[in-house]
Design a protein around this motif. Sequence first.
Motif, PDB file in Angstrom:
ATOM      1  N   LYS A 158      44.652  28.292  33.778  1.00 41.74           N
ATOM      2  CA  LYS A 158      44.533  28.760  35.160  1.00 41.74           C
ATOM      3  C   LYS A 158      44.776  30.269  35.272  1.00 41.74           C
ATOM      4  O   LYS A 158      44.535  30.861  36.320  1.00 41.74           O
ATOM      5  CB  LYS A 158      45.557  28.037  36.041  1.00 41.74           C
ATOM      6  CG  LYS A 158      45.313  26.544  36.172  1.00 41.74           C
ATOM      7  CD  LYS A 158      46.378  25.910  37.055  1.00 41.74           C
ATOM      8  CE  LYS A 158      46.163  24.409  37.199  1.00 41.74           C
ATOM      9  NZ  LYS A 158      47.207  23.777  38.029  1.00 41.74           N
ATOM     10  N   PHE A 159      45.236  30.840  34.189  1.00 45.28           N
ATOM     11  CA  PHE A 159      45.661  32.237  34.195  1.00 45.28           C
ATOM     12  C   PHE A 159      44.607  33.104  33.505  1.00 45.28           C
ATOM     13  O   PHE A 159      43.520  33.299  34.028  1.00 45.28           O
ATOM     14  CB  PHE A 159      47.032  32.313  33.506  1.00 45.28           C
ATOM     15  CG  PHE A 159      47.685  33.654  33.485  1.00 45.28           C
ATOM     16  CD1 PHE A 159      47.773  34.439  34.633  1.00 45.28           C
ATOM     17  CD2 PHE A 159      48.249  34.139  32.320  1.00 45.28           C
ATOM     18  CE1 PHE A 159      48.392  35.677  34.600  1.00 45.28           C
ATOM     19  CE2 PHE A 159      48.880  35.370  32.280  1.00 45.28           C
ATOM     20  CZ  PHE A 159      48.948  36.144  33.421  1.00 45.28           C
ATOM     21  N   HIS A 160      44.868  33.589  32.314  1.00 44.12           N
ATOM     22  CA  HIS A 160      43.917  34.419  31.575  1.00 44.12           C
ATOM     23  C   HIS A 160      43.393  33.622  30.381  1.00 44.12           C
ATOM     24  O   HIS A 160      43.703  33.940  29.231  1.00 44.12           O
ATOM     25  CB  HIS A 160      44.594  35.702  31.102  1.00 44.12           C
ATOM     26  CG  HIS A 160      44.880  36.678  32.200  1.00 44.12           C
ATOM     27  ND1 HIS A 160      43.897  37.445  32.780  1.00 44.12           N
ATOM     28  CD2 HIS A 160      46.018  37.007  32.830  1.00 44.12           C
ATOM     29  CE1 HIS A 160      44.435  38.217  33.719  1.00 44.12           C
ATOM     30  NE2 HIS A 160      45.717  37.969  33.762  1.00 44.12           N
ATOM     31  N   LYS A 161      42.619  32.602  30.635  1.00 46.70           N
ATOM     32  CA  LYS A 161      42.178  31.699  29.568  1.00 46.70           C
ATOM     33  C   LYS A 161      41.442  32.445  28.453  1.00 46.70           C
ATOM     34  O   LYS A 161      41.767  32.311  27.278  1.00 46.70           O
ATOM     35  CB  LYS A 161      41.272  30.603  30.137  1.00 46.70           C
ATOM     36  CG  LYS A 161      40.773  29.626  29.087  1.00 46.70           C
ATOM     37  CD  LYS A 161      39.883  28.556  29.698  1.00 46.70           C
ATOM     38  CE  LYS A 161      39.359  27.612  28.630  1.00 46.70           C
ATOM     39  NZ  LYS A 161      38.470  26.570  29.187  1.00 46.70           N
ATOM     40  N   ASP A 162      40.448  33.231  28.810  1.00 40.77           N
ATOM     41  CA  ASP A 162      39.642  33.907  27.794  1.00 40.77           C
ATOM     42  C   ASP A 162      40.457  34.940  27.024  1.00 40.77           C
ATOM     43  O   ASP A 162      40.340  35.067  25.805  1.00 40.77           O
ATOM     44  CB  ASP A 162      38.426  34.585  28.439  1.00 40.77           C
ATOM     45  CG  ASP A 162      37.462  33.566  29.039  1.00 40.77           C
ATOM     46  OD1 ASP A 162      37.478  32.418  28.569  1.00 40.77           O
ATOM     47  OD2 ASP A 162      36.731  33.927  29.972  1.00 40.77           O
ATOM     48  N   THR A 163      41.314  35.654  27.735  1.00 45.66           N
ATOM     49  CA  THR A 163      42.105  36.712  27.104  1.00 45.66           C
ATOM     50  C   THR A 163      43.190  36.153  26.201  1.00 45.66           C
ATOM     51  O   THR A 163      43.522  36.757  25.173  1.00 45.66           O
ATOM     52  CB  THR A 163      42.752  37.603  28.190  1.00 45.66           C
ATOM     53  OG1 THR A 163      41.756  37.984  29.129  1.00 45.66           O
ATOM     54  CG2 THR A 163      43.390  38.834  27.578  1.00 45.66           C
ATOM     55  N   LEU A 164      43.761  35.005  26.555  1.00 44.29           N
ATOM     56  CA  LEU A 164      44.941  34.498  25.856  1.00 44.29           C
ATOM     57  C   LEU A 164      44.684  33.245  25.018  1.00 44.29           C
ATOM     58  O   LEU A 164      45.621  32.689  24.455  1.00 44.29           O
ATOM     59  CB  LEU A 164      46.046  34.193  26.878  1.00 44.29           C
ATOM     60  CG  LEU A 164      46.642  35.410  27.592  1.00 44.29           C
ATOM     61  CD1 LEU A 164      47.557  34.965  28.722  1.00 44.29           C
ATOM     62  CD2 LEU A 164      47.405  36.293  26.618  1.00 44.29           C
ATOM     63  N   SER A 165      43.451  32.799  24.920  1.00 51.82           N
ATOM     64  CA  SER A 165      43.180  31.555  24.207  1.00 51.82           C
ATOM     65  C   SER A 165      43.608  31.629  22.743  1.00 51.82           C
ATOM     66  O   SER A 165      44.200  30.686  22.204  1.00 51.82           O
ATOM     67  CB  SER A 165      41.694  31.187  24.302  1.00 51.82           C
ATOM     68  OG  SER A 165      40.886  32.211  23.749  1.00 51.82           O
ATOM     69  N   GLU A 166      43.348  32.754  22.090  1.00 52.78           N
ATOM     70  CA  GLU A 166      43.713  32.895  20.684  1.00 52.78           C
ATOM     71  C   GLU A 166      45.231  32.940  20.512  1.00 52.78           C
ATOM     72  O   GLU A 166      45.779  32.345  19.584  1.00 52.78           O
ATOM     73  CB  GLU A 166      43.087  34.160  20.099  1.00 52.78           C
ATOM     74  CG  GLU A 166      43.233  34.271  18.595  1.00 52.78           C
ATOM     75  CD  GLU A 166      42.498  35.484  18.032  1.00 52.78           C
ATOM     76  OE1 GLU A 166      42.369  35.567  16.806  1.00 52.78           O
ATOM     77  OE2 GLU A 166      42.046  36.335  18.828  1.00 52.78           O
ATOM     78  N   ALA A 167      45.912  33.622  21.433  1.00 52.03           N
ATOM     79  CA  ALA A 167      47.371  33.684  21.385  1.00 52.03           C
ATOM     80  C   ALA A 167      47.975  32.301  21.602  1.00 52.03           C
ATOM     81  O   ALA A 167      48.946  31.915  20.930  1.00 52.03           O
ATOM     82  CB  ALA A 167      47.891  34.667  22.437  1.00 52.03           C
TER      83      ALA A 167
END
Length: 323
Positions: A240-249
């Motif tokens: 719900k937040f920064h899915k694309d930006t944080l998916s790898e993290a």
Amino acid sequence: MDIKISVIIPVYNTEKYLNKCIDSIINQTFNEIEIILVNDGSTDKSLSILKDYESKYDNIIVIDKVNEGQGVARNTALDICRGNYIAFVDSDDYIEPNMFELMYNKIIDKDLDMVICNYKYVNEFGERIRDDNVVLNDDEIISNLECMRRFLVTNTIEGFSWNKMFKKSLFDNIRYPGNMKYEDIPTIAALIANSNKIRFINKELYSYVIRKGSTTSSKTVTNTEDYIDSIYMVGKIINKFHKDTLSEAYEYYYSKRIVSTVYYFLKISNIKEDKDNFIAYTDKYMKCISKFSILFRNRYFTKTEKIKTIIKMFLCKIYIMFN
């Protein structure tokens, strides 16, 4: 008295530690606080101790309720607290005399949403027993995105409620999940996601007491399953937040923690039935990891971490195959 900080303390059967905990808050250099003590169905003398403090101090409120867990206890206090800022203390821990003064001055200086301080792990005698080598930058103010990234891939920001101060408005639409241990983890993730500015204090202002029987030291099936559930819940927040930006993290965070948790539980448990039930419960969580391709593309895994994670996964699969 003008209440600026509400300090919330859930209490469950910690009579041995309560005086030191509460006294460390009463004796703060910052006085404009209310202390909300939530007795969560204790069966020892905890409630009697709390009532004694309430009778002596005008800024102490005691709530006595049936046992529903730490998350519900905190929520009960959140519903009545009056401060513009919220802090949490566990009832078997204690804090430095200037903790709230330093955190309050820091949070209002730049109109922050959250301040995070350093801490230390101690035994019941106050002796340091573990060092996570956490170093925080006092002068740095970061965004929610950067804070979430560090939450996922470093040890500088963990899912603890007790080493943080929050703007009360963050809790307008956020509460702790009930009926589980490790409820802090998804809640802190949600609070980070809803913050704008976050700052640090690189002083060990909080002493976390490691004692026999605490959640941290108890590796029961239920506790371990709750921990795994909490890691999975963080992923729901990321989506719900920064899915694309944080998916790898998040893949790094999830893979490393889930595999290690399953591996160590199987290693330390001596009861085959517990192991089998645990494996059945965690099967869906382990299967998710194969989709992450951690061997090939996740930049957050060091070579050593990848090898350790793969070995642990392999040993878990061996156990499942032969049992």
